[in-house]
Design a protein around this motif. Structure first.
Motif, PDB file in Angstrom:
ATOM      1  N   PRO A  89     -79.461  -0.789  29.989  1.00 51.55           N
ATOM      2  CA  PRO A  89     -80.413  -1.541  29.168  1.00 51.55           C
ATOM      3  C   PRO A  89     -81.635  -1.932  29.974  1.00 51.55           C
ATOM      4  O   PRO A  89     -81.534  -2.399  31.102  1.00 51.55           O
ATOM      5  CB  PRO A  89     -79.615  -2.779  28.732  1.00 51.55           C
ATOM      6  N   LYS A  90     -82.810  -1.716  29.384  1.00 48.37           N
ATOM      7  CA  LYS A  90     -84.054  -2.019  30.061  1.00 48.37           C
ATOM      8  C   LYS A  90     -84.636  -3.355  29.604  1.00 48.37           C
ATOM      9  O   LYS A  90     -85.613  -3.815  30.146  1.00 48.37           O
ATOM     10  CB  LYS A  90     -85.070  -0.897  29.806  1.00 48.37           C
ATOM     11  N   GLU A  91     -84.040  -3.936  28.568  1.00 47.19           N
ATOM     12  CA  GLU A  91     -84.568  -5.182  28.042  1.00 47.19           C
ATOM     13  C   GLU A  91     -84.266  -6.347  28.974  1.00 47.19           C
ATOM     14  O   GLU A  91     -83.168  -6.483  29.475  1.00 47.19           O
ATOM     15  CB  GLU A  91     -83.964  -5.486  26.672  1.00 47.19           C
ATOM     16  N   LYS A  92     -85.245  -7.161  29.161  1.00 46.38           N
ATOM     17  CA  LYS A  92     -85.065  -8.376  29.932  1.00 46.38           C
ATOM     18  C   LYS A  92     -84.791  -9.501  28.947  1.00 46.38           C
ATOM     19  O   LYS A  92     -85.443  -9.617  27.927  1.00 46.38           O
ATOM     20  CB  LYS A  92     -86.341  -8.667  30.735  1.00 46.38           C
ATOM     21  N   SER A  93     -83.799 -10.311  29.249  1.00 43.35           N
ATOM     22  CA  SER A  93     -83.523 -11.427  28.359  1.00 43.35           C
ATOM     23  C   SER A  93     -84.579 -12.498  28.567  1.00 43.35           C
ATOM     24  O   SER A  93     -85.146 -12.646  29.640  1.00 43.35           O
ATOM     25  CB  SER A  93     -82.132 -11.984  28.620  1.00 43.35           C
ATOM     26  N   PHE A  94     -84.849 -13.221  27.515  1.00 40.90           N
ATOM     27  CA  PHE A  94     -85.847 -14.268  27.587  1.00 40.90           C
ATOM     28  C   PHE A  94     -85.335 -15.504  26.868  1.00 40.90           C
ATOM     29  O   PHE A  94     -84.548 -15.415  25.943  1.00 40.90           O
ATOM     30  CB  PHE A  94     -87.177 -13.798  26.989  1.00 40.90           C
ATOM     31  N   ASP A  95     -85.779 -16.651  27.338  1.00 42.15           N
ATOM     32  CA  ASP A  95     -85.416 -17.907  26.709  1.00 42.15           C
ATOM     33  C   ASP A  95     -86.500 -18.281  25.716  1.00 42.15           C
ATOM     34  O   ASP A  95     -87.689 -18.096  25.979  1.00 42.15           O
ATOM     35  CB  ASP A  95     -85.284 -19.009  27.761  1.00 42.15           C
ATOM     36  N   PHE A  96     -86.071 -18.797  24.578  1.00 41.02           N
ATOM     37  CA  PHE A  96     -87.040 -19.173  23.559  1.00 41.02           C
ATOM     38  C   PHE A  96     -86.545 -20.405  22.820  1.00 41.02           C
ATOM     39  O   PHE A  96     -85.374 -20.769  22.878  1.00 41.02           O
ATOM     40  CB  PHE A  96     -87.264 -18.021  22.579  1.00 41.02           C
ATOM     41  N   LEU A 127     -93.431 -13.852  31.365  1.00 43.04           N
ATOM     42  CA  LEU A 127     -93.203 -12.422  31.219  1.00 43.04           C
ATOM     43  C   LEU A 127     -94.370 -11.664  31.825  1.00 43.04           C
ATOM     44  O   LEU A 127     -95.501 -12.141  31.820  1.00 43.04           O
ATOM     45  CB  LEU A 127     -93.094 -12.054  29.734  1.00 43.04           C
ATOM     46  N   SER A 128     -94.075 -10.467  32.324  1.00 44.85           N
ATOM     47  CA  SER A 128     -95.153  -9.614  32.813  1.00 44.85           C
ATOM     48  C   SER A 128     -95.924  -9.071  31.610  1.00 44.85           C
ATOM     49  O   SER A 128     -95.497  -9.196  30.464  1.00 44.85           O
ATOM     50  CB  SER A 128     -94.596  -8.466  33.649  1.00 44.85           C
ATOM     51  N   LYS A 129     -97.034  -8.448  31.894  1.00 45.13           N
ATOM     52  CA  LYS A 129     -97.876  -7.910  30.828  1.00 45.13           C
ATOM     53  C   LYS A 129     -97.113  -6.865  30.011  1.00 45.13           C
ATOM     54  O   LYS A 129     -97.180  -6.867  28.777  1.00 45.13           O
ATOM     55  CB  LYS A 129     -99.133  -7.300  31.448  1.00 45.13           C
ATOM     56  N   ASP A 130     -96.381  -5.990  30.678  1.00 44.48           N
ATOM     57  CA  ASP A 130     -95.615  -4.954  29.987  1.00 44.48           C
ATOM     58  C   ASP A 130     -94.463  -5.547  29.181  1.00 44.48           C
ATOM     59  O   ASP A 130     -94.180  -5.104  28.064  1.00 44.48           O
ATOM     60  CB  ASP A 130     -95.071  -3.930  30.982  1.00 44.48           C
ATOM     61  N   GLU A 131     -93.780  -6.528  29.752  1.00 44.34           N
ATOM     62  CA  GLU A 131     -92.672  -7.178  29.041  1.00 44.34           C
ATOM     63  C   GLU A 131     -93.182  -7.895  27.794  1.00 44.34           C
ATOM     64  O   GLU A 131     -92.557  -7.844  26.738  1.00 44.34           O
ATOM     65  CB  GLU A 131     -91.958  -8.167  29.959  1.00 44.34           C
ATOM     66  N   PHE A 132     -94.338  -8.552  27.924  1.00 41.07           N
ATOM     67  CA  PHE A 132     -94.913  -9.243  26.780  1.00 41.07           C
ATOM     68  C   PHE A 132     -95.310  -8.249  25.688  1.00 41.07           C
ATOM     69  O   PHE A 132     -95.063  -8.487  24.503  1.00 41.07           O
ATOM     70  CB  PHE A 132     -96.133 -10.080  27.196  1.00 41.07           C
ATOM     71  N   ALA A 133     -95.887  -7.133  26.088  1.00 38.93           N
ATOM     72  CA  ALA A 133     -96.279  -6.111  25.114  1.00 38.93           C
ATOM     73  C   ALA A 133     -95.059  -5.559  24.385  1.00 38.93           C
ATOM     74  O   ALA A 133     -95.096  -5.348  23.167  1.00 38.93           O
ATOM     75  CB  ALA A 133     -97.042  -4.989  25.805  1.00 38.93           C
ATOM     76  N   GLU A 134     -93.972  -5.335  25.117  1.00 45.08           N
ATOM     77  CA  GLU A 134     -92.740  -4.846  24.500  1.00 45.08           C
ATOM     78  C   GLU A 134     -92.171  -5.883  23.529  1.00 45.08           C
ATOM     79  O   GLU A 134     -91.737  -5.555  22.429  1.00 45.08           O
ATOM     80  CB  GLU A 134     -91.714  -4.501  25.585  1.00 45.08           C
ATOM     81  N   LEU A 135     -92.187  -7.135  23.923  1.00 44.54           N
ATOM     82  CA  LEU A 135     -91.695  -8.210  23.068  1.00 44.54           C
ATOM     83  C   LEU A 135     -92.566  -8.338  21.813  1.00 44.54           C
ATOM     84  O   LEU A 135     -92.061  -8.534  20.712  1.00 44.54           O
ATOM     85  CB  LEU A 135     -91.676  -9.534  23.840  1.00 44.54           C
ATOM     86  N   LYS A 136     -93.853  -8.192  21.985  1.00 44.29           N
ATOM     87  CA  LYS A 136     -94.784  -8.274  20.859  1.00 44.29           C
ATOM     88  C   LYS A 136     -94.516  -7.143  19.866  1.00 44.29           C
ATOM     89  O   LYS A 136     -94.512  -7.364  18.651  1.00 44.29           O
ATOM     90  CB  LYS A 136     -96.217  -8.192  21.395  1.00 44.29           C
ATOM     91  N   ARG A 137     -94.233  -5.926  20.369  1.00 41.76           N
ATOM     92  CA  ARG A 137     -93.892  -4.810  19.489  1.00 41.76           C
ATOM     93  C   ARG A 137     -92.576  -5.075  18.759  1.00 41.76           C
ATOM     94  O   ARG A 137     -92.447  -4.801  17.567  1.00 41.76           O
ATOM     95  CB  ARG A 137     -93.785  -3.511  20.284  1.00 41.76           C
ATOM     96  N   LYS A 138     -91.603  -5.617  19.485  1.00 40.00           N
ATOM     97  CA  LYS A 138     -90.307  -5.902  18.871  1.00 40.00           C
ATOM     98  C   LYS A 138     -90.451  -6.940  17.757  1.00 40.00           C
ATOM     99  O   LYS A 138     -89.914  -6.776  16.667  1.00 40.00           O
ATOM    100  CB  LYS A 138     -89.328  -6.415  19.933  1.00 40.00           C
ATOM    101  N   PHE A 139     -91.199  -7.998  18.019  1.00 43.44           N
ATOM    102  CA  PHE A 139     -91.389  -9.040  17.012  1.00 43.44           C
ATOM    103  C   PHE A 139     -92.225  -8.544  15.840  1.00 43.44           C
ATOM    104  O   PHE A 139     -92.057  -9.013  14.720  1.00 43.44           O
ATOM    105  CB  PHE A 139     -92.018 -10.283  17.624  1.00 43.44           C
ATOM    106  N   ALA A 140     -93.121  -7.590  16.085  1.00 44.09           N
ATOM    107  CA  ALA A 140     -93.911  -7.026  14.986  1.00 44.09           C
ATOM    108  C   ALA A 140     -93.007  -6.284  14.009  1.00 44.09           C
ATOM    109  O   ALA A 140     -93.256  -6.310  12.798  1.00 44.09           O
ATOM    110  CB  ALA A 140     -94.986  -6.101  15.523  1.00 44.09           C
ATOM    111  N   THR A 141     -91.961  -5.638  14.507  1.00 44.35           N
ATOM    112  CA  THR A 141     -91.020  -4.963  13.616  1.00 44.35           C
ATOM    113  C   THR A 141     -90.222  -5.971  12.797  1.00 44.35           C
ATOM    114  O   THR A 141     -89.710  -5.640  11.742  1.00 44.35           O
ATOM    115  CB  THR A 141     -90.047  -4.056  14.385  1.00 44.35           C
ATOM    116  N   LEU A 142     -90.145  -7.211  13.292  1.00 50.45           N
ATOM    117  CA  LEU A 142     -89.437  -8.275  12.572  1.00 50.45           C
ATOM    118  C   LEU A 142     -90.399  -9.102  11.722  1.00 50.45           C
ATOM    119  O   LEU A 142     -90.045 -10.175  11.258  1.00 50.45           O
ATOM    120  CB  LEU A 142     -88.714  -9.189  13.569  1.00 50.45           C
ATOM    121  N   LYS A 143     -91.621  -8.628  11.553  1.00 55.82           N
ATOM    122  CA  LYS A 143     -92.662  -9.283  10.748  1.00 55.82           C
ATOM    123  C   LYS A 143     -93.171 -10.575  11.370  1.00 55.82           C
ATOM    124  O   LYS A 143     -93.550 -11.506  10.673  1.00 55.82           O
ATOM    125  CB  LYS A 143     -92.178  -9.554   9.321  1.00 55.82           C
TER     126      LYS A 143
END
Length: 108
Positions: free
Chosen positions: A39-46, A69-85
């Motif tokens: 798994p390449k996903e980094k866990s994050f606290d929210f 989060l790093s710039k790449d991690e943030f971009a990946e998280l932003k894409r993931k959340f975009a799929t969740l509306k």
């Protein structure tokens, strides 16, 4: 390579060379597959809080990321959340959802 014979021509028997090379190729392919499966996903606290939209007064949910989060991690998280509306707001420094994403984020 011979166009006349439509194949490779060797002075000596190439069987040992071909077997050794094919084994090395298989091993390197297996190693690549193993690294891809990790798994390449980094866990994050929210934290999630309910709020009101400033103009429409609708209920919204804010997902604030606690760790950096790093710039790449943030971009990946932003894409993931975009799929969740969900979308990111610099005004609130959080991701905004029109529904409660608690169950989805805790299970995934």
């Amino acid at each position: 390579y011979s166009k006349f014979k439509h194949g490779f021509i060797f002075k000596d028997n190439p069987t040992n060379l071909l077997i050794n090379n094919s084994n090395e190729i298989k091993q390197s392919e297996e190693q690549e597959q193993q690294t891809e499966e990790q798994p390449k996903e980094k866990s994050f606290d929210f934290e999630i809080e309910q709020s009101k939209h400033t103009k429409t007064n609708e209920n919204i949910w804010l997902v604030k990321i606690k760790n950096s989060l790093s710039k790449d991690e943030f971009a990946e998280l932003k894409r993931k959340f975009a799929t969740l509306k969900g979308f990111y707001s610099t005004f609130t420094n959080s991701f905004i959802f029109k529904y409660d994403p608690t169950e989805i984020l805790q299970s995934g």
